[in-house]
Write a protein that holds these residues in place. Structure first.
Motif, PDB file in Angstrom:
ATOM      1  N   UNK B 148       6.291   3.957   0.348  1.00  9.92           N
ATOM      2  CA  UNK B 148       7.183   3.125   1.146  1.00  9.92           C
ATOM      3  C   UNK B 148       6.939   3.276   2.633  1.00  9.92           C
ATOM      4  N   UNK B 149       6.775   4.492   3.095  1.00  9.74           N
ATOM      5  CA  UNK B 149       6.594   4.695   4.529  1.00  9.74           C
ATOM      6  C   UNK B 149       5.130   4.625   4.931  1.00  9.74           C
ATOM      7  N   UNK B 150       4.293   5.438   4.297  1.00  3.16           N
ATOM      8  CA  UNK B 150       2.903   5.485   4.739  1.00  3.16           C
ATOM      9  C   UNK B 150       2.059   4.368   4.143  1.00  3.16           C
ATOM     10  N   UNK B 151       2.605   3.658   3.133  1.00  8.44           N
ATOM     11  CA  UNK B 151       1.880   2.517   2.576  1.00  8.44           C
ATOM     12  C   UNK B 151       0.647   2.891   1.774  1.00  8.44           C
ATOM     13  N   UNK B 152       0.609   4.128   1.258  1.00 10.60           N
ATOM     14  CA  UNK B 152      -0.539   4.545   0.450  1.00 10.60           C
ATOM     15  C   UNK B 152      -0.155   4.404  -1.014  1.00 10.60           C
ATOM     16  N   UNK B 153      -0.810   3.502  -1.715  1.00  7.93           N
ATOM     17  CA  UNK B 153      -0.426   3.199  -3.082  1.00  7.93           C
ATOM     18  C   UNK B 153      -0.846   4.323  -4.021  1.00  7.93           C
ATOM     19  N   UNK B 154       0.127   5.039  -4.522  1.00  7.59           N
ATOM     20  CA  UNK B 154      -0.158   6.204  -5.367  1.00  7.59           C
ATOM     21  C   UNK B 154       0.329   5.931  -6.789  1.00  7.59           C
ATOM     22  N   UNK B 155      -0.604   5.818  -7.719  1.00  4.72           N
ATOM     23  CA  UNK B 155      -0.224   5.555  -9.112  1.00  4.72           C
ATOM     24  C   UNK B 155      -0.257   6.825  -9.950  1.00  4.72           C
ATOM     25  N   UNK B 156      -0.455   7.974  -9.300  1.00  8.10           N
ATOM     26  CA  UNK B 156      -0.549   9.205 -10.077  1.00  8.10           C
ATOM     27  C   UNK B 156       0.472  10.230  -9.623  1.00  8.10           C
ATOM     28  N   UNK B 157       1.594   9.742  -9.144  1.00 14.35           N
ATOM     29  CA  UNK B 157       2.576  10.652  -8.563  1.00 14.35           C
ATOM     30  C   UNK B 157       3.064  11.673  -9.570  1.00 14.35           C
ATOM     31  N   UNK B 158       3.048  11.285 -10.836  1.00 23.57           N
ATOM     32  CA  UNK B 158       3.560  12.157 -11.880  1.00 23.57           C
ATOM     33  C   UNK B 158       2.786  13.479 -11.930  1.00 23.57           C
ATOM     34  N   UNK B 159       1.555  13.465 -11.405  1.00 18.61           N
ATOM     35  CA  UNK B 159       0.758  14.693 -11.406  1.00 18.61           C
ATOM     36  C   UNK B 159       1.473  15.795 -10.630  1.00 18.61           C
ATOM     37  N   UNK B 160       2.087  15.442  -9.501  1.00 18.21           N
ATOM     38  CA  UNK B 160       2.748  16.459  -8.677  1.00 18.21           C
ATOM     39  C   UNK B 160       4.031  16.951  -9.346  1.00 18.21           C
ATOM     40  N   UNK B 161       4.677  16.012 -10.013  1.00 19.35           N
ATOM     41  CA  UNK B 161       5.852  16.340 -10.813  1.00 19.35           C
ATOM     42  C   UNK B 161       5.451  17.373 -11.871  1.00 19.35           C
TER      43      UNK B 161
END
Lengths: 304, 442, 280
Positions: B148-161
């Protein structure tokens, strides 16, 4: 050596199927610049249609294999294209001109919707069909290992080559191909010059779906089983193939597909089968880092 | 339901009928292979079963639904036109009003979330669902930094979770770390992964970034499935210790040398105590996240993120080191995801790679985008909707995810900019006591 | 317009930039004096913007040197710096031909973002800022007040300070972009067609602003412009580029009457346009 040859054949077969799906991604990306996340699930739907069609034929006692294949291909292509058309019309067209992420989310929604509607209407269990094409040609009877190319593998490779040639001809030589390429470069200008952009985009989606349908039929013939989840992984691999080859480039999509297929079979055969997807993604990352626009993609010159 | 198309003008009844007929026809074509026909197992072989009755009913429903929808859309449009004509409010006023509504909504939501476990203190289901909503809110706020802020489309966020959850699970089961000891370490772990992922892909743009992050998420999951010695593979890690309340346990009987929560406060033991404690825990974590992110947004680094989203080249021309800005967004987003993961592991007591699939990433991303990119309240709204819609469908359980997918498409088509797309400036000249002619007067 | 001679701020030596087979800039040498306005003119595609891109680190020149005699930091080689350091350390700041604002952010935010490095340090890399420590708040307040006094008022943007930059008219966006570049505190300001799309009144205001920046604030300006009423009126010195080569340079008067320029830049029969002093 014999073993490697066999892997080469298997890899090419797999790669041909990825390539067919990848073309759908690459064309859609080329023309409207979105990742059609639902494309993998369109492919999955086509495989289910193929299973139903094969079962109907079996019930009707059709034994001629060429006849059966033609029928199944036509049925599957027809219905799958309808799905491709409907998805674009309902979920993507209203979002044209909004942010880049909106259609992507919508596409993910469609993907979840399709997966679950198939699970609901066709059942969650794996669907096996009796083998359609059995046997093959023994290429090399090496000591301890026989290299064989199955009829179904030949079918897949030959069909892909024919389709690719037809497709290249269509994009480069026909009026539709010209319009398609025009829209790809500049939609506004194309529409000012009398190209029906909406229709061209619709056709692009239908064509992509049709190729995915061919891949769906091939997968059904080759593996003999389908389930509602095959679209996800196949879709991601195919998209990876499209990116690897350079998204927007048709030969790139095919090349990317073949490479992914080969990498996967060789990695699984010689290294760790369970990490074959890691290999695929790892190589994708490497290629993108070294050549950010893919193997055959036009390097994007940053316009400052 | 298969064709939601918004025409630009109101339709005559005849047109509406023709339109609905056309849509029903498309529905028929699409329905034949999936609804009308199905294959069933007949004695080890597949046989075809026809369901033309069901198909006819579905097509009729599509026809009626389309008619109704068209009518509703025309009505809504007329009303909106009337309203627009009647009102003289400027865009700025409306934005201002929208912001006020959002603020009020925020306080109401906060009050409701504090009161919820008190009101529903014996309703396990409600408290559980609310906890789930809060986990997604927290994840959404974390991803909001990156997307939302930096505009970097991340489709793998679940990895950090997943990194957060596994860090806590392993630290606690293998080394006996407590929740509070493991929380910062696991967050730092996730942040490190964020930088590790961020570094090689700094040069990638847009969709390439999306696919590589997706790949990264899958790689993490595949490793978790296959590296059995490390993660116990698909069986996952169980009996992860639950967090305690300042050393007080929530179990029925006290551990050696410890005390139970119920015992200490002289309450009768109830399993609800723990659930309510967990609920407040995630509420506090989420609120801290919110405070942290909204504060960052108003700092140079936050403005730099937004500037990066708007125009990377202009950022460089202004002397900003875009590498550091991107990495900081990745690291902070990942850290917040890691915290959420720690909480998730502690709440479930059991984790397995099953919980960290791509669908999860897609849901979190959907929450950010549906909420309205960069909008903190939007995330709350979208997370609530996306968790509750399938919950309402629980009565017809198998339709849950179907509804979920459909809702994603419909909300997006209805509001492509997200539910709350208004952006509040990080600083106002007016707010600094500068008398400016435009807004203060209005 | 005769001013006392000054030292050279930037010296471009034998600059060449090739893209594959295309030579966009061919062995170009140029001096930019400190505290003066230097105009760069030339037909479309002459390589003007490419020169800017080389200067500001967006392209790495194929060969050649770009030496900046920085007033406080000594000599710097711009061709060796990445783009953000050109702006941050060498204080050479540019605007873009096709305006590149941060469209959803307000005018004030656009200006504040340009002071990122100063404020980031003041916020102790967010730590102080996170806890609202007084030092940071002071720095931020000062930055805003400085912006306000110096640029918002001067550029007549004050009443628009809280509006999203992307929603404003074109002419105003041009002004914001210049204001934003100024907030980086440049020693050399590179303006890429700042008058494009402006009406005559706005052009005149731009002239005034450029003369103020150069005369009062001592900022050297490098100006690419097609609008002759701007270039000819404000430039102390003009370089003419065609096909990547410098074909003439000198005072506006000199360049105006250079037969080479008239031929290469405007074509044979359009002499009146250059001497007439204005283009449409």
């Amino acid at each position: 050596m014999a073993y490697a040859l066999q892997q080469l054949i298997n890899g090419l077969t797999l790669g041909a199927m990825y390539g067919l799906i990848a073309i759908g991604y690459t064309m859609v990306y080329g023309i409207i610049g979105m990742i059609n996340f639902a494309h993998g699930d369109i492919f999955m739907v086509s495989a289910f249609i193929a299973v139903t069609a094969f079962t109907i034929l079996a019930a009707a006692d059709v034994t001629s294999i060429p006849l059966a294949l033609t029928f199944v291909l036509i049925v599957s292509i027809f219905f799958t294209s309808a799905y491709g058309w409907a998805v674009e019309r309902t979920a993507y067209r209203p979002l044209r001109g909004s942010t880049r992420l909106a259609p992507l989310i919508s596409a993910i929604g469609v993907s979840i919707f399709l997966q679950n509607s198939v699970q609901l209407t066709q059942g969650a269990r794996v669907k096996p069909i009796p083998p359609v094409l059995e046997g093959g040609i023994v290429l090399w009877d090496a000591p301890g290992f026989t290299v064989q190319i199955g009829w179904s593998q030949m079918l897949i490779i030959v069909t892909t080559v024919i389709l690719m040639s037809a497709f290249t001809w269509m994009i480069t030589q026909t009026p539709f191909g010209r319009q398609q390429r025009a829209c790809e470069q500049d939609r506004t200008m194309a529409s000012l010059l009398g190209v029906n952009v909406d229709r061209t985009i619709s056709y692009t989606f239908m064509l992509g779906a049709a190729l995915a349908a061919v891949a769906g039929v091939m997968v059904t013939v080759y593996y003999g089983v389908v389930d509602f989840f095959i679209g996800f992984l196949a879709g991601i691999k195919a998209f990876t193939a499209a990116v690897l080859g350079g998204i927007g480039s048709l030969p790139g999509a095919m090349l990317g597909g073949l490479l992914i297929g080969l990498i996967e079979s060789f990695w699984a055969a010689y290294l760790w089968a369970e990490y074959k997807d890691v290999a695929t993604f790892g190589i994708l990352c490497l290629v993108l880092m070294l050549r950010p626009s893919g193997l055959l993609g036009r390097p994007e010159v940053e316009k400052v | 339901m298969s064709a939601v198309v918004f025409a630009r003008h109101a339709m005559t009844p005849a047109e509406r009928l023709r339109d609905a007929g056309w849509v029903a026809f498309v529905g028929l074509i699409l329905g034949i292979p999936l609804v009308g026909l199905t294959t069933v197992d007949v004695g080890g072989r597949l046989g075809v079963e026809t369901r033309f009755g069901l198909l006819a009913a579905a097509v009729a429903a599509v026809f009626a639904g389309r008619l109704l929808l068209r009518w509703a859309i025309d009505q809504a449009r007329n009303r909106k036109q009337d309203r627009d004509r009647a009102s003289t409010a400027t865009a700025a006023d409306r934005a201002h009003g929208a912001q006020r509504v959002v603020n009020v909504l925020g306080w109401v939501a906060l009050g409701a979330s504090i009161a919820l476990p008190i009101v529903f203190s014996d309703n396990r289901y409600v408290v559980d669902t609310a906890t789930t909503v809060l986990i997604y809110v927290m994840l959404g706020w974390g991803l909001n930094v990156v997307v939302g802020l930096a505009g970097l489309l991340d489709l793998g966020y679940v990895a950090f979770y997943a990194v957060g959850a596994y860090s806590y699970a392993l630290l606690s089961t293998q080394f006996g770390w407590s929740f509070w000891e493991a929380l910062p370490v696991s967050g730092a772990m996730a942040a490190t992964f964020g930088i590790l992922l961020g570094y090689p892909i700094l040069r990638l743009r847009g969709d390439y970034l999306a696919i590589v992050t997706l790949g990264f998420g899958e790689i993490v999951r595949i490793i978790l499935v296959n590296w059995t010695e490390f993660s116990n593979g698909p069986n996952g890690i169980s009996s992860i210790p639950r967090p305690s309340f300042f050393g007080l346990d929530f179990s029925r009987s006290a551990p050696e040398g410890g005390q139970t929560f119920a015992g200490f406060f002289g309450l009768e033991f109830s399993p609800m105590h723990r659930l309510i404690f967990l609920y407040y825990l995630i509420l506090v974590l989420a609120l801290l996240t919110h405070a942290f992110v909204s504060r960052l947004r108003k700092l140079p680094v936050g403005r730099a993120w937004e500037a990066l989203r708007e125009d990377e080249i202009a950022c460089q021309a202004m002397g900003m080191n875009t590498t550091n800005i991107k990495l900081s967004a990745f690291a902070i987003g990942a850290m917040l995801g890691g915290f959420a993961g720690v909480f998730f592991a502690a709440r479930q007591g059991f984790i397995s790679p099953e919980s960290f699939t791509f669908t999860e990433s897609a849901i979190i991303l959907a929450i950010v985008v549906l909420g309205g990119m960069g909008s903190q309240m939007g995330v709350v709204l979208a997370a609530t909707l996306l968790v509750l819609i399938p919950e309402f469908g629980r009565n017809f359980a198998e339709y849950r995810m179907l509804l979920f997918g459909l809702a994603m498409v419909l909300i997006m088509v209805w509001r492509p900019g997200g539910l709350l797309s208004h952006r509040e400036p990080t600083v106002r000249l007016n707010a600094l006591g500068k008398a400016s002619a435009t807004k203060e007067a209005a | 317009m005769s001013k006392t001679p000054t030292s050279t701020l930037l010296s471009v030596r034998n600059l060449t930039m090739r893209f594959g087979g295309l030579t966009a800039i061919d062995d170009l040498s140029l001096e930019v004096p400190a505290g003066r306005i230097t105009g760069i003119i030339g037909p479309n595609g002459a390589g003007k913007t490419t020169l800017f891109n080389c200067l500001t680190g967006f392209y790495k020149p194929t060969t050649g040197t770009l030496r900046l005699a920085h007033p406080t930091r000594g000599e710097m080689r711009l061709e060796a710096l990445p783009s953000h350091r050109v702006a941050r350390d060498a204080q050479v700041v540019r605007t873009f031909q096709n305006i590149r604002l941060f469209p959803k952010m307000t005018v004030l935010e656009n200006l504040i973002v340009a002071q990122h490095n100063v404020l980031q340090r003041a916020s102790k890399f967010s730590i102080a800022g996170l806890f609202k420590l007084p030092g940071y708040r002071q720095a931020e307040r000062e930055a805003i007040e400085r912006d306000d006094a110096m640029w918002l008022q001067r550029l007549k943007l004050e009443h628009l300070a809280d509006d999203a930059a992307g929603d404003l008219p074109y002419g105003i966006q041009r002004r914001i972009e210049i204001g934003r570049a100024l907030c980086v505190d440049p020693v050399l300001l590179c303006l890429d067609e700042p008058a494009a799309g402006l009406n005559p009144r706005e052009s005149a205001e731009l002239n005034e602003l450029l003369l103020y920046l150069c005369g009062e604030m001592g900022i050297a300006i490098l100006l690419i412009e097609h609008d002759m009423s701007v270039v000819m009126n404000v430039s102390d010195h003009i370089g003419v580029i065609s096909y990547g080569r410098k074909i003439a340079e000198g005072t506006p008067e000199h360049v105006k009457h250079d037969p080479q320029v008239i031929k290469a830049y405007l074509g044979e029969d359009e002499e009146e346009e250059v001497t007439g002093g204005a283009t449409a």
